[in-house]
Enzyme design. Structure first.
Site, PDB file in Angstrom:
ATOM      1  N   LYS A  53      25.685  31.296  64.075  1.00 14.82           N
ATOM      2  CA  LYS A  53      24.722  32.396  64.192  1.00 14.82           C
ATOM      3  C   LYS A  53      25.454  33.738  64.116  1.00 14.82           C
ATOM      4  O   LYS A  53      24.998  34.673  63.458  1.00 14.82           O
ATOM      5  CB  LYS A  53      23.920  32.263  65.498  1.00 14.82           C
ATOM      6  CG  LYS A  53      22.925  31.115  65.437  1.00 14.82           C
ATOM      7  CD  LYS A  53      22.300  30.737  66.773  1.00 14.82           C
ATOM      8  CE  LYS A  53      21.433  29.479  66.593  1.00 14.82           C
ATOM      9  NZ  LYS A  53      20.836  28.955  67.818  1.00 14.82           N
ATOM     10  N   GLN A  97      21.066  30.329  73.988  1.00 11.18           N
ATOM     11  CA  GLN A  97      21.309  29.008  73.419  1.00 11.18           C
ATOM     12  C   GLN A  97      20.995  27.925  74.444  1.00 11.18           C
ATOM     13  O   GLN A  97      21.421  28.006  75.598  1.00 11.18           O
ATOM     14  CB  GLN A  97      22.782  28.915  72.947  1.00 11.18           C
ATOM     15  CG  GLN A  97      23.110  27.667  72.157  1.00 11.18           C
ATOM     16  CD  GLN A  97      22.391  27.593  70.818  1.00 11.18           C
ATOM     17  OE1 GLN A  97      22.105  28.606  70.185  1.00 11.18           O
ATOM     18  NE2 GLN A  97      22.092  26.392  70.371  1.00 11.18           N
ATOM     19  N   ASP A 120      13.716  33.573  68.785  1.00 10.09           N
ATOM     20  CA  ASP A 120      13.677  32.108  68.764  1.00 10.09           C
ATOM     21  C   ASP A 120      12.242  31.594  68.797  1.00 10.09           C
ATOM     22  O   ASP A 120      11.995  30.417  68.520  1.00 10.09           O
ATOM     23  CB  ASP A 120      14.395  31.565  70.006  1.00 10.09           C
ATOM     24  CG  ASP A 120      15.649  30.779  69.669  1.00 10.09           C
ATOM     25  OD1 ASP A 120      15.773  30.333  68.527  1.00 10.09           O
ATOM     26  OD2 ASP A 120      16.481  30.615  70.571  1.00 10.09           O
TER      27      ASP A 120
HETATM   28  N1  GUN Z   1      19.442  24.482  70.916  1.00 14.42           N
HETATM   29  C1  GUN Z   1      19.182  23.642  69.884  1.00 14.42           C
HETATM   30  N2  GUN Z   1      18.450  24.281  68.948  1.00 14.42           N
HETATM   31  C2  GUN Z   1      18.258  25.542  69.388  1.00 14.42           C
HETATM   32  C3  GUN Z   1      17.591  26.668  68.846  1.00 14.42           C
HETATM   33  O1  GUN Z   1      16.995  26.657  67.755  1.00 14.42           O
HETATM   34  N3  GUN Z   1      17.622  27.785  69.605  1.00 14.42           N
HETATM   35  C4  GUN Z   1      18.242  27.844  70.807  1.00 14.42           C
HETATM   36  N4  GUN Z   1      18.205  28.966  71.491  1.00 14.42           N
HETATM   37  N5  GUN Z   1      18.872  26.809  71.334  1.00 14.42           N
HETATM   38  C5  GUN Z   1      18.878  25.669  70.626  1.00 14.42           C
END
Ligand code: GUN
Length: 280
Positions: A53, A97, A120
């Site tokens: 990211k 996350q 998100d």
């Molecule tokens: N953990 C696994 N997939 C994701 C996601 O798309 N966003 C976030 N914040 N955590 C995750």
């Protein structure tokens, strides 16, 4: 029939190139899209995702604010950081996350993010807006899946879509998005009876269960579109939730792992952040 590949790597690269151009234009107006990513603890997969990211942000010309917090971080400390980021005008998107360590309640944390900065799409307001068919910040993986489906040119109204998995991150929101496109949607999960019968009826299968090669060729209808959301790290390497080689002999379209849904998630995260920066 040998399936055509739904190439998420290629499509995401095209989207990211467009985002980069649009970001350059926005920067000329003095706006730099800013994404704050919070990683709590040492989950190895999370570290990989967060690194991807950050790289995506920097390549697009965004400002990336990465907050790495120790696994001992209290919920109050994390909420304090979120409050500061909520008030910071240079931050257009906030992403925590998941998963979080056990002392922290993810629902409380996700609800503390300002819905406008929830790139998100996990805030209850955004999930509610999505469910109600209102404009919302859409969760990245389901949004990426819908974008891949669009490239097939297959009309979705009336199609039988079967989603395997009911998570808040993928299963539930992708089911809502397929419904919004007038597909007939079934969500299967660990307690579903006769799961195989449901999947066999599907024109579109979305596999998001986290079990390596769970979807086998005998479960898939000839000509179905198969979307594999699984990222299972085995000794032999990354494996999806779909038994790729035999299923691709029956499907009309299929996403590979890696190079299918995964790269789309990051492209959609950048798109959501850019959208919020534009609105700022
Ligand atoms: N953990 C696994 N997939 C994701 C996601 O798309 N966003 C976030 N914040 N955590 C995750």
């Amino acid at each position: 029939m040998a399936a055509q590949i739904l190439d998420g790597k290629k499509l995401s690269a095209e989207i990211r190139a467009k985002i980069k151009d649009e970001t350059a234009a926005l920067r000329e107006k003095g706006i730099v899209p800013g994404l704050a990513v919070i990683l709590v603890g040492e989950n190895p997969a999370s570290k990989v995702y967060v690194g991807q990211k950050e790289k995506g942000c920097l390549e697009a010309g965004f400002a990336s604010f990465l907050h790495r917090l120790p696994s001992s971080t209290s919920q109050q400390e994390l909420l304090g950081l979120i409050n500061r980021l909520n008030a910071d005008a240079s931050v257009h998107g906030i992403l925590v996350q998941l998963p979080l360590p056990p002392q922290i309640d993810p629902d409380t944390v996700l609800a503390a993010i300002r819905p406008e900065k929830d790139v998100d799409g996990f805030h209850p307001v955004n999930i509610g807006r999505l469910a109600a068919g209102l404009p919302a910040c859409e969760p990245c993986t389901p949004k990426g899946i819908m974008r891949l489906l669009r490239t097939t040119g297959i009309p979705l109204p009336g199609k039988e879509a079967v989603v395997i998995g009911r998570s808040n991150i993928v299963g539930k929101p992708v089911a809502l998005m397929l419904l919004a496109e007038s597909a007939t949607v079934t969500i299967c999960h660990s307690r579903t009876k006769d799961l195989v019968d449901h999947v066999r009826r599907a024109d579109i299968v979305v596999a998001a269960i986290g079990k390596p090669r769970f979807v086998t060729a005998d479960m898939v209808k000839e000509g179905a579109v198969v979307i594999d959301v699984g990222i299972n790290r085995l000794e032999e390497g990354l494996v999806g939730d779909v038994d790729y080689a035999p299923v691709s002999e029956k499907a009309s379209w299929i996403t590979p792992v890696p190079g299918g849904v995964g790269p789309m998630t990051i492209a959609m995260l950048l798109e959501n952040t850019l959208e919020q920066a534009r609105k700022s």
